[in-house]
Motif scaffolding. Structure first.
Motif, PDB file in Angstrom:
ATOM      1  N   HIS A 102      77.707 -23.544  29.436  1.00 41.47           N
ATOM      2  CA  HIS A 102      78.113 -24.356  28.615  1.00 41.47           C
ATOM      3  C   HIS A 102      77.341 -24.780  27.371  1.00 41.47           C
ATOM      4  O   HIS A 102      76.226 -25.296  27.314  1.00 41.47           O
ATOM      5  CB  HIS A 102      78.968 -25.522  29.152  1.00 41.47           C
ATOM      6  CG  HIS A 102      79.908 -25.400  30.346  1.00 41.47           C
ATOM      7  ND1 HIS A 102      80.714 -26.271  30.621  1.00 41.47           N
ATOM      8  CD2 HIS A 102      80.120 -24.174  31.059  1.00 41.47           C
ATOM      9  CE1 HIS A 102      81.499 -25.718  31.486  1.00 41.47           C
ATOM     10  NE2 HIS A 102      80.911 -24.588  31.964  1.00 41.47           N
ATOM     11  N   PRO A 103      78.002 -24.811  26.147  1.00 39.67           N
ATOM     12  CA  PRO A 103      76.889 -25.360  24.850  1.00 39.67           C
ATOM     13  C   PRO A 103      76.998 -26.947  25.172  1.00 39.67           C
ATOM     14  O   PRO A 103      77.789 -27.514  25.748  1.00 39.67           O
ATOM     15  CB  PRO A 103      78.232 -24.937  23.956  1.00 39.67           C
ATOM     16  CG  PRO A 103      79.053 -24.007  24.097  1.00 39.67           C
ATOM     17  CD  PRO A 103      79.347 -24.237  25.689  1.00 39.67           C
ATOM     18  N   ALA A 104      75.703 -27.049  24.821  1.00 37.39           N
ATOM     19  CA  ALA A 104      75.347 -28.674  24.996  1.00 37.39           C
ATOM     20  C   ALA A 104      74.365 -29.185  23.753  1.00 37.39           C
ATOM     21  O   ALA A 104      73.548 -28.364  23.319  1.00 37.39           O
ATOM     22  CB  ALA A 104      74.530 -28.935  26.410  1.00 37.39           C
ATOM     23  N   VAL A 105      74.426 -30.438  23.554  1.00 32.64           N
ATOM     24  CA  VAL A 105      73.742 -30.918  22.366  1.00 32.64           C
ATOM     25  C   VAL A 105      73.435 -32.212  22.884  1.00 32.64           C
ATOM     26  O   VAL A 105      73.814 -32.877  23.813  1.00 32.64           O
ATOM     27  CB  VAL A 105      74.499 -31.046  20.965  1.00 32.64           C
ATOM     28  CG1 VAL A 105      75.045 -29.642  20.513  1.00 32.64           C
ATOM     29  CG2 VAL A 105      75.637 -32.048  21.303  1.00 32.64           C
ATOM     30  N   PHE A 106      72.420 -32.672  22.063  1.00 32.14           N
ATOM     31  CA  PHE A 106      71.561 -34.050  22.516  1.00 32.14           C
ATOM     32  C   PHE A 106      71.582 -34.736  20.913  1.00 32.14           C
ATOM     33  O   PHE A 106      71.015 -34.191  20.100  1.00 32.14           O
ATOM     34  CB  PHE A 106      70.112 -33.933  22.878  1.00 32.14           C
ATOM     35  CG  PHE A 106      69.567 -35.089  23.412  1.00 32.14           C
ATOM     36  CD1 PHE A 106      69.855 -35.686  24.435  1.00 32.14           C
ATOM     37  CD2 PHE A 106      68.568 -35.728  22.398  1.00 32.14           C
ATOM     38  CE1 PHE A 106      69.430 -37.092  24.890  1.00 32.14           C
ATOM     39  CE2 PHE A 106      67.713 -36.943  22.799  1.00 32.14           C
ATOM     40  CZ  PHE A 106      68.283 -37.458  24.096  1.00 32.14           C
ATOM     41  N   ALA A 107      72.219 -35.857  21.353  1.00 32.18           N
ATOM     42  CA  ALA A 107      72.448 -36.651  19.745  1.00 32.18           C
ATOM     43  C   ALA A 107      71.689 -37.889  20.209  1.00 32.18           C
ATOM     44  O   ALA A 107      71.699 -38.752  21.178  1.00 32.18           O
ATOM     45  CB  ALA A 107      73.779 -36.779  19.729  1.00 32.18           C
TER      46      ALA A 107
END
Length: 542
Positions: A147-152
């Motif tokens: 799954h695409p995942a990002v850290f903000a």
């Protein structure tokens, strides 16, 4: 964790006095004559006295579960063993038959400054909880790896200029111990002053441990009221931001002829030195199964991590709302994010600007054990009797923030500001997650309890041959129906006090816990070494 040898007893200060509350006064350390009276150090003397008792081994066994805790909870009462099939009480035992007449339970505090041992346990649980949502396992499907995942990282806006440490090109591997030369704090060609006559320039190059960091250049100009109100509404701001990002992604999905998607998140809150919270957020893109909405499914291939970054960036820069009116500010306060934010993709093998899943999980877990200590303020919940000890409208920066929260909290509808004045207005959880993102803390704790219960029953590793396995990550409501236990221990316990009876007890318990941790660590290293040797000795296939 280093053993604390000089920690004072958590009990009453006056020996032999009567106690208006349970656990205070009656168990205070006394200075009776003993064979070890020659020892001038109190914690060593009381430790020798405890070790010389015939029930010392039994005492160590009973305090094992709370041995590393700084302030364990002491409970006294009855323990009844009940037949789960008939409801018959098979045995009834009082804690007076146990060493010290109480049961010790670890405090479970998540803050490292309060109890390092319990905070370390919480941090490890948080790590597994966060990482399971990235790589799967523990009832989470392994497909989440794709799954695409990002850290903000989203921060608060400015409420006034503060002293900062600006390192534009950091070369240190450990950013928390950066020794790089910082730029001047607030360099100005002119020398302006505020209406209160305070200079608005600072040419100092602050070090990482400088006490001025986070303090306003002019405390009278700083908007302390807006600051604590923003902290108080930060959770609602995040909820609206996530909703906006999801709507944008679903609009994008409709334009591309794709099914609906949703964002699952894990979020940790951290205090900046100025006392404003900012959020570290892990966002994972999931698909939606119409036949099973609670299932974790893969998103469509047409949406990437770049689309998620664009959606979160758009939401963070556009979402803003106004609070309800307050007698001190009839128009309400504007709640929005600050200009500084960072959003980066996450991969299982970090490369370029991407982050590694283990680093992200460790990052969130680390900050979940922190509190307001970064601001220089630490206290428990404040009351009308203790507020004057920490609040001062003309005092230090944290004192002004607490005073602002307490003053604003007198208005109807704003009383929660007083409840969370010791947290500078922030009343949210420090680690939160979406319901479908990962497992729960409760399931992890049930797994640990089941493991220790099986270990105690069998006398050794419950996974050994011929012994039952532990219960694997089940909901609390399902435990009674899925276990095969025919008896149940019910405790009718009441609070007896907090802390160890003596500093010697704390020394012995903490030392035993440290030795147990060292044995566990050495055993794991030995198993890892044996596994590596076996794999290296296996011949490769032709």
């Amino acid at each position: 964790m280093p053993t604390q040898l000089d920690t004072a007893s958590a009990l009453a200060l006056t020996p032999g006095t009567a106690s208006p509350a349970p656990g205070v006064g009656a168990n205070t350390e006394t200075h009776l004559s003993s064979p070890f009276a020659y020892e001038p150090r109190q914690h060593i003397r009381t430790a020798l006295e405890r070790a010389a008792r015939p029930d010392y081994a039994a005492w160590l066994r009973y305090v094992e579960s709370a041995a590393a805790c700084t302030n364990p909870i002491r409970l006294h009462g009855n323990l009844a063993t009940v037949d789960t099939r008939t409801g018959e009480i098979l045995a009834n035992r009082h804690t007076s038959d146990l060493p010290d007449g109480v049961i010790y339970k670890a405090c479970g505090n998540r803050r490292h400054i309060v109890c390092p041992a319990c905070a370390t346990t919480y941090q490890h649980d948080a790590y597994h909880l966060v990482r399971a949502g990235l790589v799967g396992g523990k009832t989470i499907p392994d497909s989440v790896r794709t799954h695409p995942a990002v850290f903000a990282t989203l921060t608060a806006p400015s409420f006034g200029p503060v002293h900062t440490r600006d390192v534009r090109h950091c070369t240190c591997r450990d950013k928390t111990r950066c020794t790089c030369r910082a730029a001047p704090c607030h360099a100005r060609r002119d020398a302006p002053t505020c209406p209160h006559g305070t200079p608005l320039a600072c040419w100092q190059r602050h070090t990482a441990d400088d006490e001025q960091l986070g303090r306003p250049l002019c405390a009278d100009c700083y908007d302390h009221a807006h600051h604590v109100v923003w902290n108080h509404h930060a959770g609602e701001l995040w909820r609206r931001t996530k909703q906006h990002a999801e709507r944008h992604l679903n609009q994008l999905a409709r334009q591309r002829g794709l099914p609906k998607v949703r964002l699952s998140h894990g979020k940790a809150a951290e205090y900046q030195a100025r006392g404003a919270v900012h959020f570290h957020i892990l966002l994972r893109l999931d698909g939606i199964d119409p036949d099973n909405p609670d299932a974790v499914t893969a998103p469509p291939d047409g949406i990437t991590s770049d689309d998620v970054i664009a959606a979160v960036t758009l939401a963070a820069t556009t979402i803003a709302y106004t609070t309800d009116p307050h007698p001190a500010h009839l128009d309400g306060w504007t709640i929005t994010w600050g200009e500084q934010h960072e959003i980066r993709p996450i991969t299982l093998s970090a490369s370029g600007d991407a982050l590694d899943d283990q680093a992200v999980a460790a990052y969130l877990a680390k900050y979940s054990t922190k509190g307001t200590e970064a601001t220089g303020h630490t206290s428990r919940r404040l009351t009308v009797d203790t507020i004057d000890l920490y609040a001062n409208p003309a005092g230090t920066h944290p004192e002004r923030l607490i005073a602002a929260a307490w003053t604003l909290g007198h208005a109807p509808g704003w009383t929660r500001l007083r409840r969370w004045a010791h947290m500078l207005g922030f009343g949210g959880h420090f680690l939160t997650k979406a319901r479908r993102y990962s497992i729960t803390f409760g399931s992890i704790r049930e797994e640990r309890a089941a493991y220790k219960r099986a270990q105690a029953l069998n006398g050794h590793d419950p996974m050994a041959e011929g012994h039952p396995e532990t219960v694997r990550f089940q909901r609390q409501a399902d435990l009674d129906t899925k276990t095969e236990e025919t008896t149940l221990v019910i405790g009718f316990l009441t609070y007896a006090g907090t802390g160890w009876h003596t500093t010697g007890d704390q020394l012995l318990a903490n030392t035993a816990a440290a030795q147990a941790r060292e044995r566990t660590r050495a055993g794991r290293e030995e198993l890892a070494h044996d596994s590596w040797e076996q794999s290296s000795s296996t011949p490769l296939a032709a």
